[in-house]
Design an enzyme around this catalytic site. Structure first.
Site, PDB file in Angstrom:
ATOM      1  N   LYS A   1       0.834  -1.218   0.000  1.00  0.00           N
ATOM      2  CA  LYS A   1       0.000   0.000   0.000  1.00  0.00           C
ATOM      3  C   LYS A   1       0.862   1.260   0.000  1.00  0.00           C
ATOM      4  O   LYS A   1       0.645   2.167  -0.799  1.00  0.00           O
ATOM      5  CB  LYS A   1      -0.890  -0.014   1.252  1.00  0.00           C
ATOM      6  CG  LYS A   1      -1.463   1.343   1.629  1.00  0.00           C
ATOM      7  CD  LYS A   1      -2.376   1.253   2.829  1.00  0.00           C
ATOM      8  CE  LYS A   1      -1.816   1.760   4.133  1.00  0.00           C
ATOM      9  NZ  LYS A   1      -1.472   3.169   4.197  1.00  0.00           N
ATOM     10  N   ASN A   2       1.855   1.281   0.901  1.00  0.00           N
ATOM     11  CA  ASN A   2       2.619   2.511   1.076  1.00  0.00           C
ATOM     12  C   ASN A   2       3.568   2.799  -0.083  1.00  0.00           C
ATOM     13  O   ASN A   2       4.124   3.893  -0.164  1.00  0.00           O
ATOM     14  CB  ASN A   2       3.392   2.485   2.398  1.00  0.00           C
ATOM     15  CG  ASN A   2       2.462   2.685   3.580  1.00  0.00           C
ATOM     16  OD1 ASN A   2       1.291   3.033   3.399  1.00  0.00           O
ATOM     17  ND2 ASN A   2       2.971   2.456   4.784  1.00  0.00           N
TER      18      ASN A   2
ATOM     19  N   ARG B   1      -4.512  10.860   4.176  1.00  0.00           N
ATOM     20  CA  ARG B   1      -3.188  11.401   4.389  1.00  0.00           C
ATOM     21  C   ARG B   1      -2.215  11.184   3.225  1.00  0.00           C
ATOM     22  O   ARG B   1      -1.406  12.055   2.905  1.00  0.00           O
ATOM     23  CB  ARG B   1      -2.582  10.814   5.657  1.00  0.00           C
ATOM     24  CG  ARG B   1      -1.222  11.392   5.876  1.00  0.00           C
ATOM     25  CD  ARG B   1      -0.610  11.164   7.196  1.00  0.00           C
ATOM     26  NE  ARG B   1       0.766  11.620   7.080  1.00  0.00           N
ATOM     27  CZ  ARG B   1       1.160  12.854   7.340  1.00  0.00           C
ATOM     28  NH1 ARG B   1       0.318  13.748   7.771  1.00  0.00           N
ATOM     29  NH2 ARG B   1       2.420  13.197   7.172  1.00  0.00           N
TER      30      ARG B   1
ATOM     31  N   ASP C   1      -7.241  18.303  12.149  1.00  0.00           N
ATOM     32  CA  ASP C   1      -6.593  18.295  13.463  1.00  0.00           C
ATOM     33  C   ASP C   1      -5.296  17.493  13.466  1.00  0.00           C
ATOM     34  O   ASP C   1      -4.416  17.733  14.279  1.00  0.00           O
ATOM     35  CB  ASP C   1      -7.525  17.678  14.513  1.00  0.00           C
ATOM     36  CG  ASP C   1      -8.687  18.611  14.802  1.00  0.00           C
ATOM     37  OD1 ASP C   1      -9.683  18.154  15.348  1.00  0.00           O
ATOM     38  OD2 ASP C   1      -8.567  19.816  14.464  1.00  0.00           O
TER      39      ASP C   1
ATOM     40  N   ASP D   1       4.606   0.366  12.108  1.00  0.00           N
ATOM     41  CA  ASP D   1       3.367  -0.338  11.736  1.00  0.00           C
ATOM     42  C   ASP D   1       3.335  -1.773  12.272  1.00  0.00           C
ATOM     43  O   ASP D   1       2.272  -2.368  12.379  1.00  0.00           O
ATOM     44  CB  ASP D   1       3.222  -0.378  10.209  1.00  0.00           C
ATOM     45  CG  ASP D   1       3.107   1.007   9.625  1.00  0.00           C
ATOM     46  OD1 ASP D   1       2.012   1.411   9.242  1.00  0.00           O
ATOM     47  OD2 ASP D   1       4.147   1.704   9.579  1.00  0.00           O
TER      48      ASP D   1
HETATM   49  C1  UD1 Z   1       4.672   6.605   6.392  1.00  0.00           C
HETATM   50  C2  UD1 Z   1       3.664   5.486   6.260  1.00  0.00           C
HETATM   51  C3  UD1 Z   1       3.238   4.995   7.628  1.00  0.00           C
HETATM   52  C4  UD1 Z   1       4.458   4.611   8.440  1.00  0.00           C
HETATM   53  C5  UD1 Z   1       5.464   5.759   8.492  1.00  0.00           C
HETATM   54  C6  UD1 Z   1       6.769   5.414   9.196  1.00  0.00           C
HETATM   55  C7  UD1 Z   1       2.499   5.984   4.208  1.00  0.00           C
HETATM   56  C8  UD1 Z   1       1.221   6.398   3.547  1.00  0.00           C
HETATM   57  N1  UD1 Z   1       2.502   5.963   5.534  1.00  0.00           N
HETATM   58  O1  UD1 Z   1       4.012   7.700   7.032  1.00  0.00           O
HETATM   59  O2  UD1 Z   1       2.388   3.851   7.457  1.00  0.00           O
HETATM   60  O3  UD1 Z   1       4.033   4.300   9.752  1.00  0.00           O
HETATM   61  O4  UD1 Z   1       5.801   6.160   7.148  1.00  0.00           O
HETATM   62  O5  UD1 Z   1       7.348   4.295   8.609  1.00  0.00           O
HETATM   63  O6  UD1 Z   1       3.459   5.673   3.538  1.00  0.00           O
HETATM   64  N2  UD1 Z   1       7.137  14.173  10.954  1.00  0.00           N
HETATM   65  C9  UD1 Z   1       7.267  15.508  11.279  1.00  0.00           C
HETATM   66  N3  UD1 Z   1       7.234  16.431  10.271  1.00  0.00           N
HETATM   67  C10 UD1 Z   1       7.079  16.082   8.957  1.00  0.00           C
HETATM   68  C11 UD1 Z   1       6.960  14.701   8.633  1.00  0.00           C
HETATM   69  C12 UD1 Z   1       6.994  13.781   9.659  1.00  0.00           C
HETATM   70  O7  UD1 Z   1       7.397  15.865  12.433  1.00  0.00           O
HETATM   71  O8  UD1 Z   1       7.062  16.954   8.085  1.00  0.00           O
HETATM   72  C13 UD1 Z   1       7.189  13.162  12.037  1.00  0.00           C
HETATM   73  C14 UD1 Z   1       5.865  12.413  12.170  1.00  0.00           C
HETATM   74  O9  UD1 Z   1       4.963  13.102  12.987  1.00  0.00           O
HETATM   75  C15 UD1 Z   1       6.324  11.109  12.794  1.00  0.00           C
HETATM   76  C16 UD1 Z   1       7.695  10.881  12.165  1.00  0.00           C
HETATM   77  O10 UD1 Z   1       8.110  12.149  11.673  1.00  0.00           O
HETATM   78  O11 UD1 Z   1       6.494  11.259  14.176  1.00  0.00           O
HETATM   79  C17 UD1 Z   1       7.695   9.862  11.041  1.00  0.00           C
HETATM   80  O12 UD1 Z   1       6.805  10.240  10.020  1.00  0.00           O
HETATM   81  P1  UD1 Z   1       7.038   9.847   8.494  1.00  0.00           P
HETATM   82  O13 UD1 Z   1       8.235   8.987   8.365  1.00  0.00           O
HETATM   83  O14 UD1 Z   1       6.985  11.097   7.695  1.00  0.00           O
HETATM   84  O15 UD1 Z   1       5.753   8.963   8.201  1.00  0.00           O
HETATM   85  P2  UD1 Z   1       4.686   9.139   7.046  1.00  0.00           P
HETATM   86  O16 UD1 Z   1       5.356   9.385   5.751  1.00  0.00           O
HETATM   87  O17 UD1 Z   1       3.627  10.076   7.492  1.00  0.00           O
END
Ligand code: UD1
Length: 426
Positions: free
Chosen positions: A30-31, A101, A125, A313
């Site tokens: 999916k991701n 998202r 939110d 995950d």
């Molecule tokens: C993706 C996956 C999700 C997985 C995650 C970590 C998808 C659709 N989702 O989410 O299933 O759990 O990777 O492997 O692919 N953060 C910030 N600022 C930002 C971006 C991120 O503070 O601009 C923080 C987030 O709040 C979180 C951490 O960084 O605490 C990791 O997030 P990130 O690696 O970006 O995850 P996603 O891409 O949202």
């Protein structure tokens, strides 16, 4: 047009089953699939994506792409065909994007392809808890101007210029957005402290096939030399490592001997290590994986980290297994601070879990008790289905639509290996 599925709101009903047996085929990730679909906005032509799972998140992404003037269609062989004409609209409707998202993955490619994008902020939110500040700083470093409003963000760039970008944290989404923008930027972009997840390497392989020049994806330094044009291509999505983990965790609770088909062992290293500590034996078999669990699982300690660490995950799935293990386990969530909402539902089933900040102490119990519980997100829902295999009586899990977001044919696949699970209208 895409095949229109109806994603009915329905419960999962799980009854205890004996040891699992048989084999199950793991679908495309999916991701990865969602990001490849976003990357299709980058160039005109006809894309063929194989192994894109039939899940509601993909269905929503098809809707978003169609709103941008593109077409999407499922071929009879299951491949997803996406067509993009000479131009693409760059402001997807708020309602289609808001609660979804993964649509943030459109920011980078749309600004690169059209010079501007206006897109809803993810989940209202949620902006507080799942921010996109790193995505925006990365695009700004390439010369984009960003303006965050109350409900949406506007990003404008007459031209993008390659830059050296240091990410504060190896964010998967930020790495992907910067990568998809940098492929059409002028000159060289270096992404330092890049996320190393296999889905990033899959995206880079797709972009390179389109004519991009990306080096180092899968490592923490990605170098992108911008090109003038990209073209539409065919690609097969990598297998979903989280779906594989879900099936292995189910085996961890129910016991038995199964085979998983279509897995990448090289993506599952840390997971197999941890499963081994719990007493679940695994062994690569061609492009599949043999796995066996007998007796009771052993307690062990787990902590999430960016790849190649243990994926966030996986944690709810592993916690579900550890609630029934022999002994006390410690689990730590380092990636998403607030990802604990499934714990109270497991406790409702009789699990003994104490939470302190981002740590958990899990005292294994012999059996859980079937009851009514609620899935609050995809992996939380999967964790409850797994826990239900070790519960006396029937477990009814509401919020089944969360599972439809990420698992293709979940009920059928679990039934194929002997799980007693069905859907009932909520
Ligand atoms: C993706 C996956 C999700 C997985 C995650 C970590 C998808 C659709 N989702 O989410 O299933 O759990 O990777 O492997 O692919 N953060 C910030 N600022 C930002 C971006 C991120 O503070 O601009 C923080 C987030 O709040 C979180 C951490 O960084 O605490 C990791 O997030 P990130 O690696 O970006 O995850 P996603 O891409 O949202």
């Amino acid at each position: 047009m895409v095949h229109r599925h109806t994603w009915a709101v329905s419960d999962f009903v799980v009854r205890p089953s004996g040891p699992l047996s048989g084999s199950v085929s793991i679908g495309g990730a999916k991701n990865s699939a969602l990001k490849l679909m976003a990357a299709c906005t980058l160039a005109e032509g006809r894309y063929v994506l194989r192994d894109v799972p039939q899940i509601s998140d993909v269905h929503h992404m098809c809707g978003v792409l169609e709103s941008l003037g593109m077409s999407t269609e499922r071929r009879e062989d299951g491949a997803l065909v996406i067509e993009r004409g000479p131009s693409v609209i760059s402001d997807p409707p708020y309602e289609l994007v808001e609660r979804f998202r993964a649509s943030t993955a459109l920011m980078g490619p749309l600004v690169a392809a059209t010079g501007r994008v206006r897109i809803a902020l993810p989940g209202g939110d949620n902006f507080g808890t799942r921010p996109i500040d790193m995505h925006l700083r990365g695009l700004e470093a390439l010369g984009a101007i960003t303006e965050v409003g109350e409900r949406d963000v506007q990003i404008v760039a007459r031209r993008l210029i390659g830059a050296r970008i240091e990410l504060d944290y190896p964010s998967v989404g930020a790495t992907e957005n910067v990568l998809m923008a940098a492929v059409l930027a002028e000159g060289r972009t270096t992404i330092c402290n890049a996320a190393r997840e296999p889905e990033i390497a899959d995206l880079a392989a797709f972009l390179n096939r389109m004519g991009a020049q990306v080096l180092g994806a899968g490592s923490s330094t990605i170098i992108v030399d911008g090109v003038d044009r990209l073209r539409a291509v065919e690609h097969t999505v990598i297998p979903d490592r989280i779906e594989a983990a879900t099936v292995l965790a189910a085996l961890g609770v129910a016991g038995g001997e199964i085979t998983l088909r279509n897995v990448r062992h090289d993506h599952l290293g840390m997971l197999m290590e941890k499963l081994g500590h719990m007493g679940i034996r695994t062994s690569p078999e061609g492009d599949g994986l043999w796995a066996m669990a007998t007796g009771r699982r052993s307690a062990t300690n787990v902590a999430t980290l960016p790849y190649p660490g243990l994926a966030t995950d996986y944690l709810p799935l592993l916690v579900a297994v550890l609630t029934l293990a022999d002994g006390t386990s410690f689990a730590t969530e380092n990636v998403f601070a607030g990802r604990f909402r499934y714990v109270s539902e497991l406790a409702h089933m009789g699990a003994d879990i104490g939470v302190d900040g981002h740590h958990m102490v899990i005292k294994g119990v012999k059996r859980l008790t079937g009851t009514a519980v609620e899935a609050v997100d995809i992996r939380a829902g999967a964790a409850l289905v797994i826990a239900a295999l070790g519960a006396d009586g029937e477990t009814v899990i509401s919020g089944g639509d969360h599972l439809d977001r990420g698992y293709e044919g979940f009920v059928d696949k679990l039934r194929d290996i002997g799980v007693d699970v069905s859907r009932s209208l909520a």
